[in-house]
Write a protein that holds these residues in place. Structure first.
Motif, PDB file in Angstrom:
ATOM      1  N   ARG A 199       0.815  -1.208   0.000  1.00  0.00           N
ATOM      2  CA  ARG A 199       0.000   0.000   0.000  1.00  0.00           C
ATOM      3  C   ARG A 199       0.851   1.261   0.000  1.00  0.00           C
ATOM      4  O   ARG A 199       0.518   2.240  -0.673  1.00  0.00           O
ATOM      5  CB  ARG A 199      -0.964  -0.015   1.180  1.00  0.00           C
ATOM      6  N   GLY A 200       1.944   1.224   0.752  1.00  0.00           N
ATOM      7  CA  GLY A 200       2.839   2.389   0.772  1.00  0.00           C
ATOM      8  C   GLY A 200       3.371   2.666  -0.622  1.00  0.00           C
ATOM      9  O   GLY A 200       3.338   3.810  -1.109  1.00  0.00           O
ATOM     10  N   ASN A 201       3.850   1.635  -1.289  1.00  0.00           N
ATOM     11  CA  ASN A 201       4.390   1.830  -2.643  1.00  0.00           C
ATOM     12  C   ASN A 201       3.301   2.296  -3.603  1.00  0.00           C
ATOM     13  O   ASN A 201       3.566   3.110  -4.497  1.00  0.00           O
ATOM     14  CB  ASN A 201       5.041   0.543  -3.148  1.00  0.00           C
ATOM     15  N   GLU A 202       2.084   1.810  -3.407  1.00  0.00           N
ATOM     16  CA  GLU A 202       0.985   2.226  -4.281  1.00  0.00           C
ATOM     17  C   GLU A 202       0.695   3.720  -4.112  1.00  0.00           C
ATOM     18  O   GLU A 202       0.591   4.463  -5.093  1.00  0.00           O
ATOM     19  CB  GLU A 202      -0.275   1.408  -3.963  1.00  0.00           C
ATOM     20  N   VAL A 203       0.605   4.166  -2.866  1.00  0.00           N
ATOM     21  CA  VAL A 203       0.310   5.585  -2.617  1.00  0.00           C
ATOM     22  C   VAL A 203       1.442   6.463  -3.164  1.00  0.00           C
ATOM     23  O   VAL A 203       1.207   7.503  -3.783  1.00  0.00           O
ATOM     24  CB  VAL A 203       0.091   5.827  -1.106  1.00  0.00           C
ATOM     25  N   PHE A 204       2.688   6.018  -2.971  1.00  0.00           N
ATOM     26  CA  PHE A 204       3.827   6.811  -3.456  1.00  0.00           C
ATOM     27  C   PHE A 204       3.882   6.857  -4.979  1.00  0.00           C
ATOM     28  O   PHE A 204       4.308   7.855  -5.554  1.00  0.00           O
ATOM     29  CB  PHE A 204       5.138   6.301  -2.857  1.00  0.00           C
ATOM     30  N   ALA A 205       3.464   5.782  -5.635  1.00  0.00           N
ATOM     31  CA  ALA A 205       3.422   5.818  -7.099  1.00  0.00           C
ATOM     32  C   ALA A 205       2.409   6.870  -7.559  1.00  0.00           C
ATOM     33  O   ALA A 205       2.659   7.622  -8.507  1.00  0.00           O
ATOM     34  CB  ALA A 205       3.060   4.441  -7.651  1.00  0.00           C
ATOM     35  N   HIS A 206       1.267   6.958  -6.858  1.00  0.00           N
ATOM     36  CA  HIS A 206       0.285   8.009  -7.171  1.00  0.00           C
ATOM     37  C   HIS A 206       0.896   9.390  -6.920  1.00  0.00           C
ATOM     38  O   HIS A 206       0.718  10.310  -7.712  1.00  0.00           O
ATOM     39  CB  HIS A 206      -0.976   7.845  -6.320  1.00  0.00           C
ATOM     40  N   LEU A 207       1.627   9.516  -5.799  1.00  0.00           N
ATOM     41  CA  LEU A 207       2.270  10.802  -5.484  1.00  0.00           C
ATOM     42  C   LEU A 207       3.266  11.180  -6.580  1.00  0.00           C
ATOM     43  O   LEU A 207       3.338  12.341  -6.988  1.00  0.00           O
ATOM     44  CB  LEU A 207       3.052  10.686  -4.166  1.00  0.00           C
ATOM     45  N   GLY A 208       4.027  10.194  -7.036  1.00  0.00           N
ATOM     46  CA  GLY A 208       4.995  10.432  -8.114  1.00  0.00           C
ATOM     47  C   GLY A 208       4.303  10.903  -9.377  1.00  0.00           C
ATOM     48  O   GLY A 208       4.768  11.816 -10.067  1.00  0.00           O
ATOM     49  N   ALA A 209       3.139  10.286  -9.664  1.00  0.00           N
ATOM     50  CA  ALA A 209       2.395  10.665 -10.872  1.00  0.00           C
ATOM     51  C   ALA A 209       1.796  12.063 -10.711  1.00  0.00           C
ATOM     52  O   ALA A 209       1.851  12.886 -11.627  1.00  0.00           O
ATOM     53  CB  ALA A 209       1.303   9.642 -11.154  1.00  0.00           C
ATOM     54  N   ILE A 210       1.254  12.365  -9.527  1.00  0.00           N
ATOM     55  CA  ILE A 210       0.612  13.675  -9.304  1.00  0.00           C
ATOM     56  C   ILE A 210       1.658  14.795  -9.374  1.00  0.00           C
ATOM     57  O   ILE A 210       1.418  15.845  -9.951  1.00  0.00           O
ATOM     58  CB  ILE A 210      -0.112  13.687  -7.925  1.00  0.00           C
ATOM     59  N   THR A 211       2.843  14.548  -8.792  1.00  0.00           N
ATOM     60  CA  THR A 211       3.871  15.597  -8.732  1.00  0.00           C
ATOM     61  C   THR A 211       4.820  15.538  -9.931  1.00  0.00           C
ATOM     62  O   THR A 211       5.652  16.423 -10.084  1.00  0.00           O
ATOM     63  CB  THR A 211       4.721  15.441  -7.453  1.00  0.00           C
ATOM     64  N   ASP A 212       4.725  14.504 -10.755  1.00  0.00           N
ATOM     65  CA  ASP A 212       5.658  14.245 -11.860  1.00  0.00           C
ATOM     66  C   ASP A 212       7.115  14.229 -11.378  1.00  0.00           C
ATOM     67  O   ASP A 212       8.005  14.809 -11.982  1.00  0.00           O
ATOM     68  CB  ASP A 212       5.469  15.259 -13.002  1.00  0.00           C
ATOM     69  N   LEU A 213       7.311  13.536 -10.257  1.00  0.00           N
ATOM     70  CA  LEU A 213       8.660  13.405  -9.689  1.00  0.00           C
ATOM     71  C   LEU A 213       9.031  11.930  -9.622  1.00  0.00           C
ATOM     72  O   LEU A 213       8.154  11.062  -9.584  1.00  0.00           O
ATOM     73  CB  LEU A 213       8.685  13.985  -8.270  1.00  0.00           C
ATOM     74  N   PRO A 214      10.348  11.650  -9.591  1.00  0.00           N
ATOM     75  CA  PRO A 214      10.740  10.240  -9.445  1.00  0.00           C
ATOM     76  C   PRO A 214      10.364   9.716  -8.065  1.00  0.00           C
ATOM     77  O   PRO A 214      10.241  10.484  -7.111  1.00  0.00           O
ATOM     78  CB  PRO A 214      12.262  10.284  -9.613  1.00  0.00           C
ATOM     79  N   PHE A 215      10.198   8.417  -7.975  1.00  0.00           N
ATOM     80  CA  PHE A 215       9.892   7.752  -6.702  1.00  0.00           C
ATOM     81  C   PHE A 215      10.801   6.542  -6.597  1.00  0.00           C
ATOM     82  O   PHE A 215      10.821   5.692  -7.489  1.00  0.00           O
ATOM     83  CB  PHE A 215       8.402   7.370  -6.683  1.00  0.00           C
ATOM     84  N   ALA A 216      11.590   6.504  -5.516  1.00  0.00           N
ATOM     85  CA  ALA A 216      12.494   5.369  -5.287  1.00  0.00           C
ATOM     86  C   ALA A 216      11.848   4.429  -4.278  1.00  0.00           C
ATOM     87  O   ALA A 216      11.715   4.760  -3.097  1.00  0.00           O
ATOM     88  CB  ALA A 216      13.841   5.863  -4.772  1.00  0.00           C
TER      89      ALA A 216
END
Lengths: 326, 253
Positions: free
Chosen positions: A99-116
């Motif tokens: 779930r954490g990785n899922e939420v962060f992938a959404h955050l990455g998409a919303i902000t157009d930033l990389p997510f490690a």
């Protein structure tokens, strides 16, 4: 400026993974010379203030919204993104859980930033340096994370949770994020129980006895089931067995199966492929039973019996019965 | 119904990962390649849904020219056509998602609108957990992840996701993006006629525009190994008492 930790919680109660995230976030914040804030999304979040304070959180942001009662990943990410807009953190750190990785992938998409995803080390900076997990933990990657805001998740159980020297009493700031219907389109509408057949759950079993290709057939699992039954353990299998159709995928231990953490893992007729071993890194001890003496040279196996599981396992079961087990 | 399945070509690593001298990739000279496990189930599900509902399935991958093998593997079990986005090296998740979005938009311009796009929940190798979600955002579609079951009813998808020992249910309108996990189904073996038919199916090859990696790989390394020897408890059935003694020592009996 701050470092922001996103905490998974159940009505304000936070678990081991969240305290690891807090510790990891505190270390990152200290290295960056910034305060550590935390955010909890969903009902009851303010109860996380006390445990968050023990890890040095100075401000706890509590987001509540009627749409955030059931899990809704994009809505959670939207709430965090709104807070990012106000707080301008240098990094947001969360749990490398599904779930954490899922939420962060959404955050990455919303902000157009990389997510490690699934970091085990991170050093702040204009370009952050991280070490992250690949191949379910069989390989590590050193990487540079660009962008004004770093989005990182911590691989579970890769960082020890250590409370801060002095507990703080964090300020609690509440907010109600603005969420659209689109943000709430994907949310849990129902939770259903799965039939586990009344057996012991693979993920939480104290003893797991698994068979690989060496079991030979679906029927070849009889001595494995017998031994697991005597030890009150669960039966597992390798991916080769699932693909052959001998056992259901729910029994599969591995990178794409269940991750187990028993006191002892008895791996029978299993060679120790990386795909399989990625699922049993949490096992305290591993005993291999294999006809191939090469298993003794596999670093992951603590103990080995060289022999055919169809002869060795019945002998162990007989010995256990002699000792009074049923 | 039009279904797109995005897959990744990954090496089959076996017992031990060996790195190339430049530490930039796994040494794959002696390894075979396969479709990453979760995506293999995406391929199977797409084929089943088209068998049940009619329509067409397309497989897409971003990778080296050799990734044609994995496209042909997907075609051998029933996928109709392929799109290969050729790259010479590994791309980060943002660049990969952008290239896939561009390809989907080109398909739309050419008259193919996908009702459902499948991804794996995470790839076996890089494990970035994000390409499907990024594509969904760019296309303005809902995304449900980690599926172990999907049912299509009246233009909607009922999706089940495993969480601990339970299942969470989501219900979303099509068109949608879904990411799936192994265990969703048991993928079929390709038949010989299937393999022969696959050779004749069309593949569109495109060269996507690169963009600088925002998550930039510096080097790969093996995790520190526990350098402890394996203790041999014995050979054959005669080892049984030693095993029982071990079980007793560690307190499981």
């Amino acid at each position: 400026m701050a470092v922001l930790a996103l905490l998974e919680h159940d009505n304000g109660a936070i678990g081991d993974v969240a305290t690891q995230v807090l510790s990891f976030g505190a270390a990152y914040a200290a290295a960056a010379g910034l305060p550590l804030h935390a955010v909890v999304i969903g009902p009851g979040g303010e109860a996380a203030a006390e445990p968050a304070g023990r890890f040095g959180v100075t401000t706890l942001h509590v987001a509540e919204h009627e749409g955030l009662v059931a899990y809704a990943p994009q809505a959670i990410a939207r709430g965090v993104a709104e807070l990012i807009g106000r707080l301008s953190p240098v990094a947001v750190i969360g749990a490398g859980s599904e779930r954490g990785n899922e939420v962060f992938a959404h955050l990455g998409a919303i902000t157009d930033l990389p997510f490690a995803a699934n970091c085990i080390e991170a050093a702040p900076g204009e370009v952050a340096q991280v070490t992250r997990v690949r191949w379910g933990g069989s390989l590590l990657e050193e990487a540079r994370v660009h962008g004004a805001l770093k989005l990182l998740t911590l691989a579970p159980h890769s960082f020890e949770a250590r409370p801060a020297a002095a507990a703080a009493q964090p300020a609690v700031e509440r907010f109600t994020p603005v969420l659209s219907d689109v943000d709430l389109a994907v949310r849990v509408v129902e939770r259903v129980q799965t039939q586990t057949g009344g057996g012991v759950s693979l993920a939480s079993a104290k003893v797991v006895v698994s068979g690989g290709r060496g079991a030979g057939s679906a029927e070849g699992f009889a001595p494995i089931e017998e031994l697991a039954g005597l030890l009150g353990g669960a039966v597992g299998c390798s991916r080769a067995v699932t693909i052959a159709g001998w056992r259901s995928h729910t029994d599969q231990v591995g990178q794409t199966g269940t991750k187990i953490a028993p006191e002892i893992y008895i791996a029978c007729g299993i060679s120790g492929a990386t795909q399989h071993m990625a699922g049993c890194k949490g096992a305290k001890r591993i005993l291999a039973v294999n006809t191939d003496p090469e298993v003794a040279n596999t670093a992951d196996f603590d103990y080995a019996v060289i022999g055919d599981l169809h002869q060795v396992l019945p002998a162990i079961s007989a010995e256990l019965r002699k000792a009074g087990l049923k | 119904m039009n279904i797109l399945v995005c897959i990744k070509r990954v090496p089959v690593t076996g017992g031990r990962i060996v790195l190339r001298d430049d530490e930039q990739a796994i040494e794959t000279r002696h390894l075979g390649f396969a479709i990453s496990p979760h995506e293999e189930c995406g391929v199977e599900e797409a084929v089943r849904l088209v068998e049940q509902n009619g329509g067409e399935s397309t497989v897409l991958t971003l990778g080296p020219p050799e990734a044609e093998e994995q496209i042909r593997d997907a075609m051998a079990v029933g996928i109709n056509r392929g799109i290969l986005l050729e790259t010479s090296e590994e791309w980060d998740a943002q660049a990969t998602a952008a290239a896939i979005v561009a390809a989907v938009e080109e398909e739309r311009a050419a008259g193919t609108e996908y009702d459902l796009i499948f991804f794996g929940n995470e790839s076996a190798d890089t494990g970035n957990y994000q390409v499907g979600i990024r594509v969904a955002h760019a296309l303005g579609r809902p995304c449900v992840t980690g599926l172990k079951k999907i049912e299509l009813v009246g233009g909607r998808a009922r999706c089940e996701q495993e969480i601990d020992d339970q299942r969470d249910v989501y219900d979303v309108a099509l068109p949608a993006v879904v990411t799936v996990k192994e265990g969703l189904n048991l993928p079929r073996y390709p038949s010989v006629p299937g393999r022969l038919r696959a050779k004749k199916k069309p593949i569109d090859r495109k060269t996507p525009n690169p963009r600088p990696a925002a998550l930039e790989r510096v080097r790969l390394k093996l995790p520190p190994g526990e350098d402890k020897p394996t203790e041999i408890l014995g050979h054959g059935p005669e080892a049984a008492p030693a095993v029982v003694e071990l079980l007793r020592q560690i307190g499981v009996i």
